[in-house]
Design a protein around this motif. Structure first.
Motif, PDB file in Angstrom:
ATOM      1  N   PRO A  18       0.894  -1.314  -0.015  1.00  0.00           N
ATOM      2  CA  PRO A  18       0.123  -0.003  -0.050  1.00  0.00           C
ATOM      3  C   PRO A  18       0.877   1.323  -0.087  1.00  0.00           C
ATOM      4  N   PRO A  19       0.801   2.206  -0.928  1.00  0.00           N
ATOM      5  CA  PRO A  19       1.635   3.392  -1.059  1.00  0.00           C
ATOM      6  C   PRO A  19       1.504   4.211  -0.081  1.00  0.00           C
ATOM      7  N   SER A  20       2.789   4.701   0.644  1.00  0.00           N
ATOM      8  CA  SER A  20       2.872   5.771   1.849  1.00  0.00           C
ATOM      9  C   SER A  20       2.844   6.993   1.224  1.00  0.00           C
ATOM     10  N   PRO A  21       1.967   7.874   1.324  1.00  0.00           N
ATOM     11  CA  PRO A  21       1.943   9.198   0.763  1.00  0.00           C
ATOM     12  C   PRO A  21       3.110   9.916   1.219  1.00  0.00           C
ATOM     13  N   VAL A  22       3.855  10.813   0.264  1.00  0.00           N
ATOM     14  CA  VAL A  22       4.748  11.421   0.357  1.00  0.00           C
ATOM     15  C   VAL A  22       4.579  12.881   0.584  1.00  0.00           C
ATOM     16  N   PRO A  23       5.162  13.456   1.715  1.00  0.00           N
ATOM     17  CA  PRO A  23       5.064  14.873   1.918  1.00  0.00           C
ATOM     18  C   PRO A  23       5.655  15.634   0.997  1.00  0.00           C
ATOM     19  N   ASP A  24       4.738  16.817   0.472  1.00  0.00           N
ATOM     20  CA  ASP A  24       5.126  17.483  -0.590  1.00  0.00           C
ATOM     21  C   ASP A  24       6.495  18.388  -0.770  1.00  0.00           C
TER      22      ASP A  24
ATOM     23  N   LEU B 100       9.117  16.989   0.371  1.00  0.00           N
ATOM     24  CA  LEU B 100       9.967  15.889   0.132  1.00  0.00           C
ATOM     25  C   LEU B 100      10.374  16.007  -1.499  1.00  0.00           C
ATOM     26  N   LYS B 101       9.131  16.025  -2.293  1.00  0.00           N
ATOM     27  CA  LYS B 101       9.182  16.192  -3.950  1.00  0.00           C
ATOM     28  C   LYS B 101       9.817  17.365  -4.287  1.00  0.00           C
TER      29      LYS B 101
ATOM     30  N   ALA C 275      12.352  18.890  -2.529  1.00  0.00           N
ATOM     31  CA  ALA C 275      13.743  18.822  -2.195  1.00  0.00           C
ATOM     32  C   ALA C 275      14.171  17.948  -3.229  1.00  0.00           C
ATOM     33  N   VAL C 276      13.605  16.885  -3.651  1.00  0.00           N
ATOM     34  CA  VAL C 276      14.351  15.918  -4.596  1.00  0.00           C
ATOM     35  C   VAL C 276      14.319  16.686  -5.832  1.00  0.00           C
ATOM     36  N   MET C 277      13.406  17.625  -6.482  1.00  0.00           N
ATOM     37  CA  MET C 277      13.312  18.442  -7.634  1.00  0.00           C
ATOM     38  C   MET C 277      14.426  19.396  -7.819  1.00  0.00           C
TER      39      MET C 277
ATOM     40  N   ARG D   3      17.440  19.193  -5.816  1.00  0.00           N
ATOM     41  CA  ARG D   3      18.385  18.360  -5.972  1.00  0.00           C
ATOM     42  C   ARG D   3      19.027  18.000  -7.423  1.00  0.00           C
ATOM     43  N   ILE D   4      17.807  17.467  -8.161  1.00  0.00           N
ATOM     44  CA  ILE D   4      18.212  17.149  -9.456  1.00  0.00           C
ATOM     45  C   ILE D   4      18.512  18.386 -10.213  1.00  0.00           C
ATOM     46  N   ASN D   5      17.838  19.319 -10.059  1.00  0.00           N
ATOM     47  CA  ASN D   5      18.016  20.685 -10.779  1.00  0.00           C
ATOM     48  C   ASN D   5      19.665  21.062 -10.569  1.00  0.00           C
TER      49      ASN D   5
END
Lengths: 222, 194
Positions: free
Chosen positions: A56-62, A64-65, A67-69, A71-73
């Motif tokens: 069952p997917p565990s919802p991810v805090p906004d 976090l997304k 932060a990842v975006m 980092r990839i930038n």
């Protein structure tokens, strides 16, 4: 042709990532030589991926997304992980390349007996010792029992004991039920092995028993 | 909280990874995040329930790795989900390593690197596709007692010994459940010693 493989239980644990480093290193060096076990690991990996898909997917805090975006930038077009890692130098399995940077033929051996040489690589968090071992052609390791498990992987040459002959790529598991294990290298070439020993082995011959206090230094003496 | 997406089919996921590799496509990456981040978070929580910070760290590491390594992904070799599983597993080992629960001397990537070697074999690729399909269909039909043991090992990172302890079963029973499961999933196709 490789004759001696890890059990399916160990392959599963390796595929799942739950094996201690000492065992993982030996299995990894084995599968580099063994196409059959590589295929098995790839098959087993599908179990991991399918089980994850069905969680069952565990919802991810906004945040976090974001932060990842960010980092990839910052990474830019291509970074240092650009190419696949190069194969190990010479005959060093890839999993050992950071531990044996100078290759299989420039190991700083320590003489343990006239025919046995050892080189410690590292100690696992569970206390297992990971060592390289060289038995000179025709040389013999003293009779010993195991108090814990010993894993041996042949990297060069071959050796034999009462149970059989082991060649390049073969992996051998020995534990306390294997009495008086006495490996001997083949006559025509030195034998180089990777070993992981869970707990000190015990020498059983009368004179060899005098060596038991010394084996804290290395698991192998003559 | 991000909405959990409708199920994306594995072919679409593969195309998204290829877009990230080829064009550094952030839109495609964003979709991959939406799909995989909640699953990776759940994977981490399966091992350490309640450890949300650890789970978020793992999500971050795996997704950044996906971005950095997308060009190494080859859909002929592994399906997208299996590739992501290997990234997540390696990041999990790396996390344990940084926290002193796994020896530090070897990079987990180096342990699993040689699996990339048989890429040129089309027969092997076909076989792997069949197995992936079989596992997907078969896992749902396994008796709970068998799938439970596989979940302990793969998701919770337990050894078979620990699994036996937690389920209050003899080790032999755990081992035989694993073997029965592997036979049904058609993974166990040859004799195994030791």
């Amino acid at each position: 042709m490789i004759q001696h493989h890890p059990s399916i239980d160990r392959l599963i644990a390796f595929s799942a990532g739950s094996l201690p480093l000492s065992q993982s290193l030996c299995i990894s060096a084995h599968i580099e030589h063994c196409q059959q076990c590589r295929q098995d690991i790839r098959r087993l990996n599908h179990i991991g991926s399918t089980l994850i898909e069905e969680l069952p997917p565990s919802p991810v805090p906004d945040a976090l997304k974001q932060a990842v975006m960010e980092r990839i930038n910052q990474i830019g077009p291509r970074n240092s992980e650009d190419t696949a890692a190069p194969p190990g130098s010479g005959d060093v399995p890839r999993c050992l390349r950071s531990l044996l940077p100078a290759g299989l033929y420039n190991i700083p051996w320590k003489r343990l007996s006239p025919s046995i040489f050892g080189a410690k690589l590292c100690t696992d968090v569970n206390g297992s010792k990971i060592e390289m071992l060289k038995i000179k052609a025709g040389g013999q390791v003293a009779n010993h029992n195991h108090t814990g498990e010993e894993i041996t992987l042949v990297l060069e040459g071959s050796f034999s004991d009462a149970d059989g002959v082991y060649r390049k790529g073969d992996i051998i598991f020995r534990n306390c039920e294997d009495k008086n294990h006495r490996p001997i290298a083949s006559q025509n070439a030195d034998c180089i092995c990777l070993t992981a020993v869970e707990a000190p082995i015990q020498f059983t011959g009368f004179f060899a028993r005098l060596l038991n206090p010394l084996i804290r230094r290395s698991h192998y003496s003559s | 909280m991000s909405a959990v997406n409708a199920i994306i089919d594995v072919k679409e996921l593969q195309q998204l990874i290829e877009l990230v590799a080829r064009d550094r496509d952030q839109q495609a990456f964003s979709q991959l995040f939406e799909h995989y981040a909640p699953l990776i978070r759940a994977y981490s929580l399966a091992r350490e329930p309640g450890a949300y910070l650890v789970a978020d760290e793992l999500v971050q590491e795996v997704l950044v790795k996906l971005w950095n390594k997308a060009h190494l992904y080859n859909s002929a070799k592994a399906n997208a989900n299996t590739w992501i599983f290997t990234l997540a597993r390696n990041c999990r080992i790396d996390y344990l390593r940084r926290n002193g629960r796994y020896a530090t001397e070897v990079d987990p990537e180096d342990l699993y690197d040689s699996l990339e070697d048989d890429s040129a074999d089309p027969f092997e690729a076909t076989q792997q596709k069949k197995t992936a399909q079989k596992v997907r269909e078969g896992l749902k039909q396994l008796p709970v007692e068998q799938s439970q043991v596989l979940a302990k090992v793969y998701l919770e990172g337990k050894t078979q010994q620990e699994t036996a302890g937690e389920l209050n079963l003899p080790l032999g029973t755990v081992k035989s459940r694993v073997r029965l499961a592997l036979q049904k999933l058609e993974i166990l196709i040859r004799g195994y010693g030791q």
